[in-house]
Design a protein around this motif. Structure first.
Motif, PDB file in Angstrom:
ATOM      1  N   LYS A 214      -8.002  -4.174  12.295  1.00 54.88           N
ATOM      2  CA  LYS A 214      -7.567  -4.228  10.909  1.00 54.88           C
ATOM      3  C   LYS A 214      -8.637  -3.593  10.033  1.00 54.88           C
ATOM      4  N   THR A 215      -8.222  -2.780   9.081  1.00 51.73           N
ATOM      5  CA  THR A 215      -9.209  -2.116   8.249  1.00 51.73           C
ATOM      6  C   THR A 215      -8.875  -2.358   6.791  1.00 51.73           C
ATOM      7  N   SER A 216      -9.878  -2.207   5.928  1.00 54.99           N
ATOM      8  CA  SER A 216      -9.614  -2.394   4.509  1.00 54.99           C
ATOM      9  C   SER A 216      -9.335  -1.061   3.827  1.00 54.99           C
ATOM     10  N   SER A 217      -9.736   0.038   4.473  1.00 50.73           N
ATOM     11  CA  SER A 217      -9.511   1.332   3.827  1.00 50.73           C
ATOM     12  C   SER A 217      -8.599   2.213   4.662  1.00 50.73           C
TER      13      SER A 217
ATOM     14  N   GLN B 165       0.868  -1.181   0.000  1.00 54.55           N
ATOM     15  CA  GLN B 165       0.000   0.000   0.000  1.00 54.55           C
ATOM     16  C   GLN B 165       0.901   1.226   0.000  1.00 54.55           C
TER      17      GLN B 165
ATOM     18  N   CYS C 197       1.041  -2.214   6.477  1.00 52.55           N
ATOM     19  CA  CYS C 197       0.184  -2.422   5.320  1.00 52.55           C
ATOM     20  C   CYS C 197       0.326  -3.867   4.862  1.00 52.55           C
TER      21      CYS C 197
ATOM     22  N   SER D  48      -4.464  -6.997   1.986  1.00 52.24           N
ATOM     23  CA  SER D  48      -5.892  -6.788   2.203  1.00 52.24           C
ATOM     24  C   SER D  48      -6.202  -5.496   2.955  1.00 52.24           C
ATOM     25  N   GLY D  49      -5.194  -4.730   3.364  1.00 52.76           N
ATOM     26  CA  GLY D  49      -5.516  -3.490   4.056  1.00 52.76           C
ATOM     27  C   GLY D  49      -4.455  -3.040   5.045  1.00 52.76           C
TER      28      GLY D  49
END
Ligand code: SRM
Ligand SMILES: Cc1cc2nc3c(=O)[nH]c(=O)nc-3n(C[C@H](O)[C@H](O)[C@H](O)COP(=O)(O)OP(=O)(O)OC[C@H]3O[C@@H](n4cnc5c(N)ncnc54)[C@H](O)[C@@H]3O)c2cc1C
Ligand code: SF4
Ligand code: FES
Lengths: 111, 813
Positions: free
Chosen positions: B719-722, B649, B694, B697-698
């Protein structure tokens, strides 16, 4: 009898704060306490020379900014278990002006 | 000729009867004192400190040989009375018969032994007298020995704590779902269990003992569910039974205990009874306070005076050093009752009052028991509390709007409030003793007996000394912020919010600071709390900040300063570098250094030059890096997807976004963050206050790491995806930290206190709470996200930061 010299306005020194005066022998810190008392002492901490004018002022004492020694503004002595003292100078306020011992303006700091 | 008084049992109750009797009717009786134990009266409730090694037996003796001799008491210690012959008015013991005119039964009670197999094995002990303590200690001597305590009530827990203090590993088996169920409700029992476990005592609730196992001595204890606990000693502390058999076989009226009337007389007018062995108005007691009240009445009756005992309401404290617990009255739930509950998970404080018809009928407190005596006073007096209901749980300091002095809780107590429960000593008695000239704890203790028994009211007595004597008595303080107050950081934070205190003077006035304007320890803390709690109303006080934050630069050992501009996420460009180079030349900066935080430090700048160098740096778009602040420092990043072949990311971009969102915020201590583009973690994100790793998946957000004086890996927050949600988690976490932590606790210290689960519940799980935290953070940023350098790069600041006068020039004349 002390001869006085005008070094500036009381309001130029923050309440619970200090300003420095340059003399030929080094800096003298002029403190103003919460109740508008004014004290003048050497700006150099008896510990390792920290600039006392940058310390936190509480009551009639200042905490040195470098290693937290507490110095009495009244007699310049280190408080608590710490040993040592700094020189103090006569100071007073008259009509909103800060007056220090005029001897400070002469060749030597000694009055 | 003096009448013959025979006393059976040299325990706490009879000791007190004799004292009172010799005062009321000196010389009236010839006293013979029988004691089954081979020693005289001692303070039984101090056996726990003897067990733990905090006291010796000699220190808990209440009456020594000299006292008995002086009072002419014939001592028959180590000799049990076996029969009372009422017809002949004699008692029978090993040495024969002893006649009496009056007889006092004070046989106490005996430990209850649960009838399980193995109960008689060597190594199975009870906890009642000095012999039991000595047996425990001798069995506990060998290193690595194990003890099982059956029973998680007052006695069992004191035994457990005492054995633990002696280095024994201890397991407590308790039948009920929570500890001390007779004195505590569930939540308080839970806190107590957690505290004991923290100290290394294993606690098993819901444990039904089925058998004690062993061949020639005990080896283990087995529960009904099959679990087995190895043991070198088993201490049974499941309850007590009044020792009434002697009285029963003499034909006296008994029930659960020996029946007595209000004058403490049994069914035989020549026989009195006191202490745990009696049953009075259908009540049996197991604490010393009621026994002392009984003793006073019994002595008066023996002295020929008329007096009546009407029963007691009792309160409980646990004598385990460091555990603060108080309970009184009836705290069961019920339809006719209401309750007031106060919880502070961060401090482990729980308080609950049970009310019926606007009266306190029960109180349970854990973690903070300062107001116990006050509540207990209202409970006993049946005070109508409807007027002060709203603030009742906060104690006397709030009631009726009295100023909140740390001593106010004690100062506000009425004179008849009981301070020493053991000895029934009221506040009025203590204060009059103090004003009468007793100015030390020892003197007050000697004259009033207050705090001479279990000692748990010592703190209150000392506060009374402090309240009564004022400044001439220095009460020991508990972990307070500093010498200016007796309150802790947590108390101060709570009170600032709950009392709407919005300035340093307001805090100092309302919380009764002991100094006129604080000190270098409390003022920076208060300034921070007020900034964090009232971003709109409070005005920052530069004089209450450390030199670095006041001057927006780091002071050096020679009194000069260092200047560190922000480099967002560690990214810079030729223009910025040129500006830094130019400034370094212009102001003769002796040292230019790359820091550990991915930016450049210019060291050795004179104070009066600071505003000028800031102005130059501002010109190039550089702002303060807050390298001096208890606030957001750096967000380190790695090169991420832009360049790195492993990057998952845009770690650099995310780091810059976080830094732009959060710079300028003040926090309890400094906050450092990092974002790494993949688990190789080149930005060292896992040892920061907040770190992001990063992954494909996020974003894995973790918090509470450390790499300074302590080194600690971060713990996963979520954990976040965005990116957006990752930033939300971070902002909410920091705001929660800002609102709750003690000044100068880094996040890892604070999280260790409140628990990551508590944090997650607010930041991750509860979306509304998260949203509200973010809103409050942004509100504060709207005030505080201003470049302090830009605000101060002005001629007036330059002047204010220069010497007030230069007398060297005048001297040149
Ligand atoms: C400049 C720098 C050293 C360097 O040359 O690289 C530095 C310099 C100082 N550090 Fe640091 N620390 C620097 C990175 C670190 C790091 C590494 C990092 O940030 O990645 C750490 C370990 C991580 C951490 O923060 O714990 C670090 C842990 C400390 C600590 C211990 C903090 C702790 O909670 O354990 C202190 C003392 C304190 O803050 O109370 C400290 C305090 C200081 C002070 C402010 C000492 C003081 O009070 O005067 C130093 C100021 C020197 C000056 O005048 O500029 N410095 N210090 C680094 C500045 C980074 C920046 O760009 O802002
Ligand atoms: C470890 C421990 C901690 C405690 N902690 C607290 C506390 O913190 N707060 C509190 O309020 N209470 C506490 N208690 C309870 C308190 O100690 C008792 O309530 C109190 O001691 C009872 O006094 P008593 O005189 O009735 O009985 P005891 O003090 O037990 O005295 C009775 C005496 O009579 C003797 N005796 C019995 N039968 C005969 C006989 N036939 N002939 C001769 N002598 C006989 C016994 O051997 C005993 O010495 C604690 C008790 C223990 C064991
Ligand atoms: S490690 Fe940090 S605090 Fe220690 S000397 Fe170096 S810069 Fe100063
Ligand atoms: S120089 Fe002042 S305390 Fe060290």
């Amino acid at each position: 009898m002390t001869e006085w010299i005008d070094v500036g306005a009381l309001n130029d020194v923050p309440v619970r704060g200090a300003r420095i005066i340059k003399t030929r022998e080094g800096c003298v810190a002029v403190f103003r306490t919460a109740d508008d008392q004014v004290y003048a002492i050497d700006n150099s901490c008896p510990h390792q020379g920290g600039p006392l004018s940058e310390g936190i002022v509480h009551g009639a004492a200042v905490t040195c900014p470098l290693h937290n020694w507490v110095i009495s503004l009244k007699d310049g002595a280190a408080q608590g278990n710490d040993k040592g003292s700094v020189r103090t100078y006569p100071a007073q306020v008259e009509a909103g002006r800060i007056l220090l011992d005029a001897a400070l303006a002469r060749s030597s700091k000694a009055a | 000729m003096a009448e013959k008084l025979v006393v059976i049992g040299a325990g706490m109750a009879s000791g007190r009867v004799l004292e009172e009797l010799f005062e009321h009717a000196p010389g009236r009786y010839d006293v013979t004192l029988f004691g089954a134990e081979p020693r005289g009266n001692y303070n039984r409730i101090m056996l726990s400190p003897v067990l733990s090694g905090e006291k010796t037996y000699d220190e808990i003796v209440t009456h020594d040989a000299a006292w008995y001799a002086q009072q002419g008491v014939a001592c028959r210690f180590g000799e049990a009375v076996t029969t009372i012959d009422r017809a002949r008015k004699i008692v029978v013991s090993e040495q024969g018969e002893t006649p009496y005119d009056k007889l006092l039964i004070a046989t106490g009670s005996q430990p209850f032994i649960i009838p399980v197999p193995g109960k008689d094995l060597p190594g199975v002990l009870t906890y009642r007298d000095l012999d039991d303590v000595e047996a425990m200690l001798s069995l506990a001597k060998s290193p690595g020995s194990k003890a099982v305590v059956i029973g998680g009530g007052l006695l069992g827990l004191e035994a457990a704590a005492g054995l633990k203090a002696q280095g024994v590993s201890v397991t407590v088996l308790h039948l009920m779902p929570h500890l001390m169920e007779r004195q505590l409700d569930g939540p308080a029992g839970y806190l107590l269990k957690a505290e004991l476990e923290r100290r290394g005592v294993e606690v098993v609730c819901g444990a039904n003992t089925q058998a004690i196992l062993g061949e020639d001595r005990v080896t283990s204890v087995r529960l009904e569910d099959g679990r087995c606990f190895p043991a070198d000693i088993v201490v049974m502390a499941v309850g007590i039974r009044p020792s009434k058999s002697l009285a029963e076989s003499a034909g006296l009226a008994t029930g659960r205990g020996v029946h007595v009337d209000d004058a403490m007389v049994t069914s035989d007018t020549n026989i009195l009874a006191v202490g745990e062995c009696v049953e009075h108005r259908s009540q049996c007691y197991g604490l010393v306070a009621p026994l002392y009240e009984m003793a006073k009445i019994a002595a008066q009756t023996l002295a020929g005076e008329t007096a009546a005992y009407t029963g007691s309401v009792t309160s409980t404290k646990l004598k385990v050093t460091g555990v603060d617990l108080f309970s009184a009255g009836d705290f069961a739930e019920g339809d006719d009752r209401e309750e007031i509950v106060f919880r502070d998970p961060a401090r482990g404080v729980y308080k609950r009052l049970v009310l019926r018809d606007d009266r306190i009928i029960g109180a349970v407190m854990y973690g903070d028991t300062t107001d116990g005596a006050w509540f207990f006073g209202h409970l006993k007096d049946r005070t109508d509390i409807s007027e002060m209901r709203d603030t009742l749980i906060f104690g006397p300091a709030y009631a009726g709007g009295a100023p909140l002095d740390p001593m106010a809780a004690v100062a506000a107590l009425p004179d008849d409030a009981e301070i020493c429960g053991c000895n029934g000593v009221c506040k009025g008695k203590i204060t009059s003793t103090i004003t009468g000239g007793a100015t030390t704890l020892e003197a007050v203790r000697g004259l009033t007996k207050a705090s001479s028994s279990c000692g748990s009211c010592t703190g209150l007595v000392e506060q009374l000394l402090a309240v009564t004597l004022g400044d001439s008595y220095a009460a020991p303080t508990a972990k307070s912020v500093c010498g200016c107050t007796d309150l802790t950081h947590e108390d101060v934070r709570r009170l600032i919010k709950s009392r709407d205190l919005k300035s340093i003077p307001a805090v100092m006035q309302e919380l009764a600071w002991k100094t006129s304007c604080g000190c270098h320890v409390c003022r920076p803390a208060l300034n921070y709390y007020l900034i964090a709690d009232w971003p709109l109303e409070y005005k920052d006080d530069p004089q209450s900040r450390f030199v670095n934050e006041r001057n927006h630069a780091n002071i050096q050992k020679d009194g000069t300063f260092s200047v560190v501009p922000r480099m967002w996420g560690g990214i810079t460009n030729p223009q910025e570098l040129r500006a830094i180079a130019d400034a370094a030349e212009k102001f003769n900066v002796p040292t230019v250094k790359v820091t550990g935080g991915q930016r450049i430090d210019m060291l050795g700048i004179k104070k009066e030059d600071l505003p000028k160098i800031w102005a130059d740096l501002n010109q190039a778009g550089l702002v303060s890096g807050h390298a001096y602040a208890k606030g957001l420092r750096t967000v380190k990043t790695c090169v991420g997807t832009d360049h790195c072949r492993f990057g998952t990311q845009d770690s650099t971009g995310l780091g810059v976004k976080i830094e732009k969102r959060m710079w300028g915020s003040w926090t309890p201590h400094k906050v450092k963050m990092a974002v790494s583009g993949c688990p190789r973690n080149c930005a060292e994100a896992t040892c920061k206050d907040v770190g992001v790793i990063c992954v494909d998946s996020g974003y894995e957000v973790s918090v509470a790491g450390a790499a300074g004086m302590d080194v600690k890996e971060t713990e996963p927050l979520g954990k976040t995806s965005s990116e957006t949600e990752a930033i939300e988690l971070i902002v909410a976490f920091v705001q929660l930290y800002r609102e709750n932590a003690k000044y100068l606790d880094r996040p890892y210290k604070w999280v260790a206190k409140v628990g990551l689960d508590w944090v997650k519940a607010r930041v991750v799980d509860d979306h509304d709470a998260r949203k509200a935290l973010i809103e409050r953070f942004d509100l504060s940023q709207h005030v505080y996200q201003k470049d302090p350098w830009a605000e101060r790069a002005t001629p007036s600041v330059e002047q204010a930061w220069s010497p007030l006068a230069n007398l060297t020039l005048e001297a040149a004349e």
